[in-house]
Motif scaffolding. Structure first.
Motif, PDB file in Angstrom:
ATOM      1  N   ILE A 138       0.810  -1.223   0.000  1.00 50.64           N
ATOM      2  CA  ILE A 138       0.000   0.000   0.000  1.00 50.64           C
ATOM      3  C   ILE A 138       0.844   1.275   0.000  1.00 50.64           C
ATOM      4  O   ILE A 138       0.536   2.236  -0.718  1.00 50.64           O
ATOM      5  N   ARG A 181      -9.986  -8.558   0.413  1.00 46.51           N
ATOM      6  CA  ARG A 181      -9.054  -7.430   0.394  1.00 46.51           C
ATOM      7  C   ARG A 181      -9.594  -6.298   1.257  1.00 46.51           C
ATOM      8  O   ARG A 181     -10.314  -5.418   0.783  1.00 46.51           O
ATOM      9  N   TRP A 190     -12.719  -0.775   4.886  1.00 46.89           N
ATOM     10  CA  TRP A 190     -12.823  -0.485   3.469  1.00 46.89           C
ATOM     11  C   TRP A 190     -12.326  -1.695   2.687  1.00 46.89           C
ATOM     12  O   TRP A 190     -11.566  -2.526   3.203  1.00 46.89           O
ATOM     13  N   LYS A 191     -12.733  -1.784   1.441  1.00 45.21           N
ATOM     14  CA  LYS A 191     -12.162  -2.758   0.507  1.00 45.21           C
ATOM     15  C   LYS A 191     -11.141  -2.034  -0.359  1.00 45.21           C
ATOM     16  O   LYS A 191     -11.354  -0.887  -0.749  1.00 45.21           O
ATOM     17  N   PHE A 192     -10.027  -2.710  -0.655  1.00 49.58           N
ATOM     18  CA  PHE A 192      -9.065  -2.109  -1.580  1.00 49.58           C
ATOM     19  C   PHE A 192      -8.844  -3.035  -2.770  1.00 49.58           C
ATOM     20  O   PHE A 192      -8.969  -4.256  -2.669  1.00 49.58           O
ATOM     21  N   ASP A 193      -8.530  -2.428  -3.891  1.00 55.59           N
ATOM     22  CA  ASP A 193      -8.274  -3.188  -5.114  1.00 55.59           C
ATOM     23  C   ASP A 193      -7.305  -2.391  -5.976  1.00 55.59           C
ATOM     24  O   ASP A 193      -7.316  -1.159  -5.963  1.00 55.59           O
ATOM     25  N   LEU A 199      -5.497   2.671  -7.452  1.00 58.67           N
ATOM     26  CA  LEU A 199      -5.834   2.044  -6.182  1.00 58.67           C
ATOM     27  C   LEU A 199      -7.267   2.470  -5.878  1.00 58.67           C
ATOM     28  O   LEU A 199      -7.564   3.660  -5.777  1.00 58.67           O
ATOM     29  N   LEU A 201     -10.497   2.359  -3.405  1.00 56.98           N
ATOM     30  CA  LEU A 201     -10.944   2.163  -2.029  1.00 56.98           C
ATOM     31  C   LEU A 201     -12.462   2.308  -1.969  1.00 56.98           C
ATOM     32  O   LEU A 201     -13.015   3.311  -2.422  1.00 56.98           O
ATOM     33  N   LYS A 221     -16.723   5.497  -3.110  1.00 62.33           N
ATOM     34  CA  LYS A 221     -15.416   5.048  -3.583  1.00 62.33           C
ATOM     35  C   LYS A 221     -14.449   6.215  -3.650  1.00 62.33           C
ATOM     36  O   LYS A 221     -14.833   7.346  -3.919  1.00 62.33           O
TER      37      LYS A 221
END
Length: 226
Positions: A138, A181, A190-193, A199, A201, A221
């Motif tokens: 990250i 994730r 939160w979800k991250f991808d 990136l 969020l 988002k």
């Protein structure tokens, strides 16, 4: 005649030594800790659930770790298979489990640097693993419109409005209400991808703890340019 026998014996010894050296010099996995490439590499990112994502290679054994078997599952090394499973100095092919009940598929694992602390005598050290992921997955500079956003290795965020802290929350165990994730930002989930350019969020809605259900993503988002 005696001299001929001695020469023959010397030749046999030399040939045996050469053959032994060849066997010893066959390519084999380097000892150390490896991680599934799609787990740690932003450019080859895997967003789906993966059960087995860490392996430790010792002199004699390969120990595989994951969401459930955080203590590690050990098996003896097969050096013949290793020879054909090396892609380069830092990348190997090994079996991983994508979901519970799968028999496993062949996947790329990359050797981690300065990662000895993430696996100790009890298995995956969650605290050290989180620190490693924060730093190597990250942390970095991103852009939001005309602003530069900094995710620092120490878990702080700069220039992202009221969002000031972050920490990846790896999935461990079978009872996990969130996506695979997951990251905590300002102590909220939160979800991250990752994509090649961004990136992403996505904030979770507060989970109703009275109901044994998965958490639900909100429509909020933040898309940061990498």
């Amino acid at each position: 005649m005696k001299l001929l026998k001695i020469k023959s014996l010397v030749l046999v010894i030399i040939l045996f030594s050469i053959n032994s050296c060849k066997k010893e010099n066959k390519p084999k996995f380097q000892e150390g800790i490896y991680c599934l490439q799609g787990y740690i590499d932003k450019n080859n990112f895997e967003s789906d659930y993966i059960e087995t994502f860490l392996i430790k290679i010792t002199k004699d054994d390969i120990i595989r770790y994951g969401t459930v078997n955080t203590w590690g599952f050990s098996s003896k090394r097969n050096f013949e298979n290793e020879e054909i499973s090396i892609l380069n100095d830092s990348t190997i092919i090994d079996s991983t489990i994508i979901d519970f009940g799968d028999t496993g598929i062949k996947s790329k694992f990359i050797k981690l640097k300065d990662a000895d602390k993430i696996i100790d005598e009890k298995g995956i050290n969650r605290k050290e693993f989180v620190k490693y992921l924060n730093k190597n997955l990250i942390a970095g500079s991103y852009k939001l419109n005309d602003k530069v956003i900094q995710f620092r290795e120490n878990g702080t965020i700069e220039n992202l409005d009221s969002l000031k802290t972050f920490s990846i929350a790896p999935r461990f165990g079978t009872l996990w209400w969130y996506d695979y994730r997951t990251i905590e930002i300002n102590n909220q989930m939160w979800k991250f991808d990752f994509t090649k350019e961004h990136l992403i969020l996505t904030k979770y809605l507060p989970r109703d703890k009275a109901k044994e259900t998965q958490a639900v993503l909100s429509g909020f988002k933040i898309i940061l340019d990498r």
